[in-house]
Design a protein around this motif. Structure first.
Motif, PDB file in Angstrom:
ATOM      1  N   THR A 160       0.831  -1.078  -0.064  1.00  0.00           N
ATOM      2  CA  THR A 160      -0.082   0.050   0.067  1.00  0.00           C
ATOM      3  C   THR A 160       0.874   1.269   0.176  1.00  0.00           C
ATOM      4  OG1 THR A 160      -0.104  -0.266   2.520  1.00  0.00           O
ATOM      5  CG2 THR A 160      -2.055  -1.120   1.190  1.00  0.00           C
ATOM      6  N   VAL A 161       2.124   1.097   0.679  1.00  0.00           N
ATOM      7  CA  VAL A 161       3.031   2.454   0.749  1.00  0.00           C
ATOM      8  C   VAL A 161       3.369   2.546  -0.870  1.00  0.00           C
ATOM      9  CG1 VAL A 161       5.403   3.048   1.379  1.00  0.00           C
ATOM     10  CG2 VAL A 161       3.790   1.821   3.051  1.00  0.00           C
ATOM     11  N   THR A 162       3.926   1.585  -1.551  1.00  0.00           N
ATOM     12  CA  THR A 162       4.338   1.923  -2.823  1.00  0.00           C
ATOM     13  C   THR A 162       3.177   2.344  -3.894  1.00  0.00           C
ATOM     14  OG1 THR A 162       5.507  -0.161  -2.772  1.00  0.00           O
ATOM     15  CG2 THR A 162       4.893   0.570  -4.937  1.00  0.00           C
ATOM     16  N   VAL A 163       1.777   1.987  -3.527  1.00  0.00           N
ATOM     17  CA  VAL A 163       0.791   2.469  -4.557  1.00  0.00           C
ATOM     18  C   VAL A 163       0.450   3.903  -3.741  1.00  0.00           C
ATOM     19  CG1 VAL A 163      -1.772   2.374  -4.681  1.00  0.00           C
ATOM     20  CG2 VAL A 163      -0.502   0.241  -4.618  1.00  0.00           C
ATOM     21  N   SER A 164       0.431   4.267  -2.516  1.00  0.00           N
ATOM     22  CA  SER A 164       0.408   5.452  -2.258  1.00  0.00           C
ATOM     23  C   SER A 164       1.372   6.479  -2.516  1.00  0.00           C
ATOM     24  CB  SER A 164       0.319   5.538  -0.656  1.00  0.00           C
ATOM     25  OG  SER A 164       0.267   6.861  -0.078  1.00  0.00           O
ATOM     26  N   ASN A 165       2.659   5.986  -2.564  1.00  0.00           N
ATOM     27  CA  ASN A 165       3.708   6.799  -3.369  1.00  0.00           C
ATOM     28  C   ASN A 165       3.584   7.115  -4.624  1.00  0.00           C
ATOM     29  OD1 ASN A 165       5.214   7.206  -0.657  1.00  0.00           O
ATOM     30  ND2 ASN A 165       6.260   5.367  -1.176  1.00  0.00           N
ATOM     31  N   ALA A 166       3.271   6.302  -5.399  1.00  0.00           N
ATOM     32  CA  ALA A 166       3.029   6.270  -7.041  1.00  0.00           C
ATOM     33  C   ALA A 166       1.833   7.398  -7.033  1.00  0.00           C
ATOM     34  CB  ALA A 166       2.700   5.152  -7.426  1.00  0.00           C
ATOM     35  N   LEU A 167       0.729   7.136  -6.575  1.00  0.00           N
ATOM     36  CA  LEU A 167      -0.431   8.204  -6.599  1.00  0.00           C
ATOM     37  C   LEU A 167      -0.104   9.766  -6.215  1.00  0.00           C
ATOM     38  CD1 LEU A 167      -3.351   5.921  -5.756  1.00  0.00           C
ATOM     39  CD2 LEU A 167      -2.584   6.238  -7.819  1.00  0.00           C
ATOM     40  N   ASN A 168       0.693   9.626  -5.052  1.00  0.00           N
ATOM     41  CA  ASN A 168       1.207  10.901  -4.703  1.00  0.00           C
ATOM     42  C   ASN A 168       2.130  11.648  -5.157  1.00  0.00           C
ATOM     43  OD1 ASN A 168      -1.151  11.297  -2.633  1.00  0.00           O
ATOM     44  ND2 ASN A 168      -0.179   9.656  -1.384  1.00  0.00           N
ATOM     45  N   GLY A 169       3.006  10.844  -6.132  1.00  0.00           N
ATOM     46  CA  GLY A 169       4.143  11.340  -6.713  1.00  0.00           C
ATOM     47  C   GLY A 169       5.408  11.574  -5.651  1.00  0.00           C
ATOM     48  N   THR A 170       5.332  10.719  -4.524  1.00  0.00           N
ATOM     49  CA  THR A 170       6.272  10.792  -3.472  1.00  0.00           C
ATOM     50  C   THR A 170       7.163   9.381  -3.403  1.00  0.00           C
ATOM     51  OG1 THR A 170       4.873  10.148  -1.922  1.00  0.00           O
ATOM     52  CG2 THR A 170       4.930  12.292  -2.284  1.00  0.00           C
ATOM     53  N   GLY A 171       7.990   9.448  -2.521  1.00  0.00           N
ATOM     54  CA  GLY A 171       8.750   8.257  -2.511  1.00  0.00           C
ATOM     55  C   GLY A 171       9.904   7.946  -3.415  1.00  0.00           C
ATOM     56  N   ARG A 172      10.677   7.041  -3.223  1.00  0.00           N
ATOM     57  CA  ARG A 172      11.566   6.662  -4.066  1.00  0.00           C
ATOM     58  C   ARG A 172      11.203   5.462  -5.106  1.00  0.00           C
ATOM     59  NH1 ARG A 172      16.903   6.377  -0.501  1.00  0.00           N
ATOM     60  NH2 ARG A 172      17.460   5.159  -2.240  1.00  0.00           N
ATOM     61  N   LEU A 173      10.450   5.862  -6.007  1.00  0.00           N
ATOM     62  CA  LEU A 173      10.077   4.728  -7.151  1.00  0.00           C
ATOM     63  C   LEU A 173      10.480   4.709  -8.293  1.00  0.00           C
ATOM     64  CD1 LEU A 173       6.159   4.735  -6.441  1.00  0.00           C
ATOM     65  CD2 LEU A 173       7.879   3.339  -5.392  1.00  0.00           C
ATOM     66  N   SER A 174      10.692   3.594  -9.053  1.00  0.00           N
ATOM     67  CA  SER A 174      11.457   3.811 -10.294  1.00  0.00           C
ATOM     68  C   SER A 174      10.352   4.102 -11.211  1.00  0.00           C
ATOM     69  CB  SER A 174      11.845   2.458 -10.778  1.00  0.00           C
ATOM     70  OG  SER A 174      10.770   1.462 -10.946  1.00  0.00           O
ATOM     71  N   ASP A 175      10.670   4.717 -12.453  1.00  0.00           N
ATOM     72  CA  ASP A 175       9.581   5.065 -13.160  1.00  0.00           C
ATOM     73  C   ASP A 175       8.608   4.142 -13.775  1.00  0.00           C
ATOM     74  OD1 ASP A 175      10.226   7.873 -13.119  1.00  0.00           O
ATOM     75  OD2 ASP A 175      11.603   7.642 -15.105  1.00  0.00           O
ATOM     76  N   ALA A 176       9.193   2.969 -13.854  1.00  0.00           N
ATOM     77  CA  ALA A 176       8.377   1.644 -14.348  1.00  0.00           C
ATOM     78  C   ALA A 176       7.458   1.290 -13.388  1.00  0.00           C
ATOM     79  CB  ALA A 176       9.368   0.519 -14.536  1.00  0.00           C
ATOM     80  N   THR A 177       7.955   1.486 -12.109  1.00  0.00           N
ATOM     81  CA  THR A 177       6.862   1.013 -11.071  1.00  0.00           C
ATOM     82  C   THR A 177       5.845   2.047 -11.045  1.00  0.00           C
ATOM     83  OG1 THR A 177       8.617  -0.053  -9.814  1.00  0.00           O
ATOM     84  CG2 THR A 177       6.585   0.542  -8.582  1.00  0.00           C
ATOM     85  N   ARG A 178       6.261   3.337 -10.854  1.00  0.00           N
ATOM     86  CA  ARG A 178       5.098   4.332 -10.744  1.00  0.00           C
ATOM     87  C   ARG A 178       4.196   4.263 -11.902  1.00  0.00           C
ATOM     88  NH1 ARG A 178       5.589   8.508  -7.481  1.00  0.00           N
ATOM     89  NH2 ARG A 178       7.858   8.307  -7.629  1.00  0.00           N
ATOM     90  N   GLN A 179       4.726   4.018 -13.167  1.00  0.00           N
ATOM     91  CA  GLN A 179       3.889   3.818 -14.291  1.00  0.00           C
ATOM     92  C   GLN A 179       2.933   2.594 -14.065  1.00  0.00           C
ATOM     93  OE1 GLN A 179       3.043   6.052 -16.375  1.00  0.00           O
ATOM     94  NE2 GLN A 179       4.581   7.355 -15.363  1.00  0.00           N
ATOM     95  N   ARG A 180       3.426   1.449 -13.675  1.00  0.00           N
ATOM     96  CA  ARG A 180       2.705   0.045 -13.533  1.00  0.00           C
ATOM     97  C   ARG A 180       1.690   0.794 -12.497  1.00  0.00           C
ATOM     98  NH1 ARG A 180       4.888  -4.973 -10.358  1.00  0.00           N
ATOM     99  NH2 ARG A 180       2.921  -6.058 -10.174  1.00  0.00           N
ATOM    100  N   VAL A 181       1.893   1.229 -11.355  1.00  0.00           N
ATOM    101  CA  VAL A 181       0.773   1.495 -10.594  1.00  0.00           C
ATOM    102  C   VAL A 181      -0.240   2.387 -11.187  1.00  0.00           C
ATOM    103  CG1 VAL A 181      -0.128   2.668  -8.422  1.00  0.00           C
ATOM    104  CG2 VAL A 181       2.204   1.347  -8.446  1.00  0.00           C
TER     105      VAL A 181
END
Length: 57
Positions: free
Chosen positions: A3-24
Motif C-alpha cells: 500500500t505504501v508503494t501505491v500511495s507513493n505512486a499516486l502522490n508522486g512521492t517516495g523513491r520509486l522507479s519510473d516503471a513502478t510508478r507507471q505500473r501503479v
C-alpha cells in the motif's frame, strides 16, 4: 505490491522507479480508484476479519 508503494505512486512521492510508478498508474486507470460516488462496493474485511464499517462503529 504494498500500500505504501501505491500511495507513493499516486502522490508522486517516495523513491520509486519510473516503471513502478507507471505500473501503479496503469492499474489504477484500469480498475478505477474508487473515488467516484456512483461506485458502490461492499465493505472489505480487515486483517482481523471485521468490515471497515464495524471498526468505525
Amino acid at each position: 505490491m504494498s500500500t505504501v508503494t501505491v500511495s507513493n505512486a499516486l502522490n508522486g512521492t517516495g523513491r520509486l522507479s519510473d516503471a513502478t510508478r507507471q505500473r501503479v498508474l496503469a492499474i489504477v486507470a484500469d480498475i478505477g480508484d474508487g473515488s467516484r460516488t456512483d461506485e458502490v462496493s461492499a465493505p472489505r474485511p480487515s486483517v482481523h476479519g471485521r468490515s471497515t464499517h464495524e471498526r468505525l462503529a
